[in-house]
Scaffold this motif. Sequence first.
Motif, mmCIF file in Angstrom:
data_model
loop_
_atom_site.group_PDB
_atom_site.id
_atom_site.type_symbol
_atom_site.label_atom_id
_atom_site.label_comp_id
_atom_site.label_asym_id
_atom_site.label_seq_id
_atom_site.Cartn_x
_atom_site.Cartn_y
_atom_site.Cartn_z
ATOM 1 N N THR A 316 0.862 -1.037 0.033
ATOM 2 C CA THR A 316 -0.114 -0.107 -0.012
ATOM 3 C C THR A 316 0.929 1.357 -0.107
ATOM 4 N N VAL A 317 0.206 2.418 -0.203
ATOM 5 C CA VAL A 317 1.117 3.475 -0.356
ATOM 6 C C VAL A 317 0.376 4.642 0.315
ATOM 7 N N LYS A 318 1.255 5.433 1.080
ATOM 8 C CA LYS A 318 0.554 6.516 2.166
ATOM 9 C C LYS A 318 1.620 7.669 1.955
ATOM 10 N N LEU A 319 0.938 8.922 2.442
ATOM 11 C CA LEU A 319 1.661 10.248 2.538
ATOM 12 C C LEU A 319 2.190 9.894 3.979
ATOM 13 N N CYS A 320 3.490 10.884 4.162
ATOM 14 C CA CYS A 320 4.321 10.945 5.327
ATOM 15 C C CYS A 320 4.065 12.381 5.560
ATOM 16 N N PRO A 321 3.266 12.808 6.238
ATOM 17 C CA PRO A 321 3.408 14.394 6.570
ATOM 18 C C PRO A 321 4.247 14.625 7.845
ATOM 19 N N ASP A 322 4.713 13.535 8.648
ATOM 20 C CA ASP A 322 5.351 13.742 9.742
ATOM 21 C C ASP A 322 6.871 13.759 9.341
ATOM 22 N N SER A 323 7.233 13.528 8.182
ATOM 23 C CA SER A 323 8.575 13.260 7.527
ATOM 24 C C SER A 323 9.390 14.645 7.695
ATOM 25 N N GLU A 324 10.566 14.717 8.148
ATOM 26 C CA GLU A 324 11.369 16.034 7.932
ATOM 27 C C GLU A 324 11.440 16.716 6.619
ATOM 28 N N PHE A 327 7.284 16.483 0.299
ATOM 29 C CA PHE A 327 6.853 15.405 -0.814
ATOM 30 C C PHE A 327 7.350 14.083 -0.503
ATOM 31 N N CYS A 328 7.131 13.682 0.649
ATOM 32 C CA CYS A 328 7.349 12.321 0.770
ATOM 33 C C CYS A 328 6.218 11.391 1.186
ATOM 34 N N PHE A 329 6.478 10.091 0.544
ATOM 35 C CA PHE A 329 5.493 9.131 0.726
ATOM 36 C C PHE A 329 6.112 7.777 0.887
ATOM 37 N N GLU A 330 5.327 6.867 1.343
ATOM 38 C CA GLU A 330 5.918 5.472 1.869
ATOM 39 C C GLU A 330 5.236 4.416 1.279
ATOM 40 N N VAL A 331 5.864 3.562 0.661
ATOM 41 C CA VAL A 331 5.404 2.261 0.068
ATOM 42 C C VAL A 331 5.630 1.406 1.093
ATOM 43 N N VAL A 332 4.548 0.555 1.538
ATOM 44 C CA VAL A 332 4.609 -0.482 2.679
ATOM 45 C C VAL A 332 4.052 -1.746 2.280
ATOM 46 N N SER A 333 5.000 -2.693 2.007
ATOM 47 C CA SER A 333 4.609 -4.108 1.740
ATOM 48 C C SER A 333 4.678 -5.109 3.046
ATOM 49 N N THR A 334 4.271 -6.414 2.831
ATOM 50 C CA THR A 334 4.248 -7.328 3.994
ATOM 51 C C THR A 334 5.621 -7.432 4.795
ATOM 52 N N SER A 335 6.608 -7.134 4.130
ATOM 53 C CA SER A 335 8.112 -7.508 4.593
ATOM 54 C C SER A 335 8.887 -6.209 4.961
ATOM 55 N N LYS A 336 8.638 -4.989 4.349
ATOM 56 C CA LYS A 336 9.479 -4.183 4.527
ATOM 57 C C LYS A 336 8.625 -2.748 4.005
ATOM 58 N N SER A 337 9.231 -1.670 4.211
ATOM 59 C CA SER A 337 8.749 -0.224 4.026
ATOM 60 C C SER A 337 9.809 0.430 3.236
ATOM 61 N N LEU A 339 10.757 4.536 2.097
ATOM 62 C CA LEU A 339 10.418 5.929 2.110
ATOM 63 C C LEU A 339 10.914 6.711 0.987
ATOM 64 N N LEU A 340 10.048 7.192 0.154
ATOM 65 C CA LEU A 340 10.575 8.133 -1.032
ATOM 66 C C LEU A 340 10.210 9.422 -1.065
ATOM 67 N N GLN A 341 10.946 10.251 -1.913
ATOM 68 C CA GLN A 341 10.424 11.752 -1.840
ATOM 69 C C GLN A 341 10.471 12.217 -3.468
ATOM 70 N N ALA A 342 9.495 12.799 -3.919
ATOM 71 C CA ALA A 342 9.409 13.601 -5.072
ATOM 72 C C ALA A 342 10.075 14.833 -5.182
ATOM 73 N N ASP A 343 10.000 15.348 -6.328
ATOM 74 C CA ASP A 343 10.491 16.864 -6.346
ATOM 75 C C ASP A 343 9.634 17.993 -6.182
ATOM 76 N N SER A 344 8.179 17.742 -6.158
ATOM 77 C CA SER A 344 7.284 18.609 -5.968
ATOM 78 C C SER A 344 6.044 18.069 -5.416
ATOM 79 N N GLU A 345 5.069 18.949 -5.039
ATOM 80 C CA GLU A 345 3.856 18.383 -4.700
ATOM 81 C C GLU A 345 3.131 17.724 -5.897
#
Length: 649
Positions: A316-324, A327-337, A339-345
């Motif tokens: 699943t994918v979700k936003l990360c508003p608490d990240s320092e 434009f960060c979001f997180e891809v979470v799978s059954t075994s790991k997660s 954390l990725l960052q895009a260049d803009s909103e």
Amino acid sequence: MTVKLDFEECLKDSPRFRASIELVEAEVSELETRLEKLLKLGSCLLESGRHYLAASRAFLVGICDLAHLGPPEPMMAECLEKFTVSLNHKLDSHAELLDATEHTLQQQIQTLVKEGLRGFREARRDFWRGAESLEAALTHNAEVPRRRVQEAEDAGTALRIARAGYRSRALDYALQVNVIEDKRKFDIMEFVLRLVEAQATHFHQGHEELNRLAQYRKELGAQLHSLVLNSAREKRDMEQRHVLLKQKELGGEEPEPSLKEGPGGLVMEGHLFKRASNAFKTWSRRWFTIQNNQLVYQKKYKDPVTVVVDDLRLCTVKLCPDSERRFCFEVVSTSKSCLLQADSERLLQLWIGAVQSSIASAFSQARLENSPRGPGQVSGHLALGAAATLGYGGAARGREPGGSGQVVAQVQSVDGNAQCCDCREPAPEWASINLGVTLCIQCSGIHRSLGVHFSKVRSLNLDSWEPELVKLMCELGNVVINQIYEARVEAMAVKKPGPSCSRQEKEAWIHAKYVEKKFLTKLPEIRGRRGGRGPPRGHPPVPPKPSIRPQPGVVRSKSESPSDDVGSLHPGALLFQAAGQPPSLPTMADALAHGADVNWVNGSQGNATPLIRATAAARLPVPETGCRSWGSRCRRQGPSGYCNGNGQC
């Protein structure tokens, strides 16, 4: 004109473009080396009369080497082959040929080396400077903390300026590469043509040898003239396109990621920052790709890809508003997660939408697995398979392909299944196989985000269905499940969302209904009640009160509310009773909704569990239980030597 570097690929600055740049630079460097070698050989021919014969042969060999540089050119290869064979027949050179050869060398080859390659080297130097500036600006922009607004704006401005400069230099560099690629072919062929014409003029002795090539020379001259004219027109068109692209694309905005439909499903690619999973938590910019139901990345074009998510259906994918960082979001799978960052909103929303669309696309693909099963096993297996499906998330096993239209018609014909269980939208085409309800596409996406331990979603149209799952859906349905999970809705005066409600309203309703279970009938406290498996090991179980136990063999109908007597029995005892012969799937669903465990132990009947009772009633093996050794010799050798299926070994 042969286009060596594509302008669109240049603007994306993909690993393919960088790999093409490296290849072109290596070819130009090799071209320069070979041209300089040719010039030296020509000088040796002109200056040394004694070594004229040897120098001539080496010179012709140097000319032949040019035909093997880069991709094969049939016209160029044919030209060099014919002329060099003819020239090898006349090694007795005349002095007049030296002046003509010197003039041809200076006008064609030396001009190409000094003027053509000089512009290429300057464009290459400017390009790599721009690339370094862009990389520094991207890194600085990514490192700016969220709280420093002014610094973030300054970094964004600097990034736009750097990107505009880089794109301008990259386009100039691509133009120089494409021009020099064509120029080298025409100049070399024209040089050879003039050299042969000079030899035909100045060598009387070789007139007959060269006269055999007269017709070919004429044809080649006409072809060159036509090629030069076509090249001039293409060069003019390319320059106009170059100017238009500069005016259109050099605003400093971030590049649009590639999004297309490929043979393996939805494909998207572009640059993202990835946080490392080590202790340093460093950030690196990588080229990410969504393809074949996988999320992968690589650093360079020729590097092997690294798989982040092997199967998008398990993430699943979700936003990360608490990240320092922004434009960060997180891809979470059954075994790991990850954390990725895009260049803009805007790019952040594009990537999140692409991942979600890819997940939906992956679930929409028909999955056919051959697992033969006798027709007599289906009905007996239903009760036990329902307990495992309802209790453990419904892992799909042994699917058999069937007509999707028949499944849709059969499931939607059940009372209440013609509309979505949660928002009442008509004609739902999705279902939750461990809840036994039908869903619209929006509610199915919300169910999928809850996780398979709450709801496992399957398409009625696109997926294959086991016969027992179809029967499970028909035995339960929206009316039965809503009587369980919405039992207190009217008493609590809660408004159920409709088809036109927003996704946020539907998501809040579904979370309250299935995760928090706010609308279930509350169970009164009964002495001896224990959740899960019953009494602890070493303590006798507390049997249910005889006065309130339902009569054996009495199965409530689907129209009867499944929550009428749930308070009189422990949920595990209720599940145990419903698993008997014949099974009562609505009662089983009610018990599981109130926290019953399929491995609950009934001490009054030989420590049997609901799974054992269902197995005894159906006389079939258990597909999913709390113990993997059930029915075989137990590794820990209990009193009877066989596993009792209670999962406590």
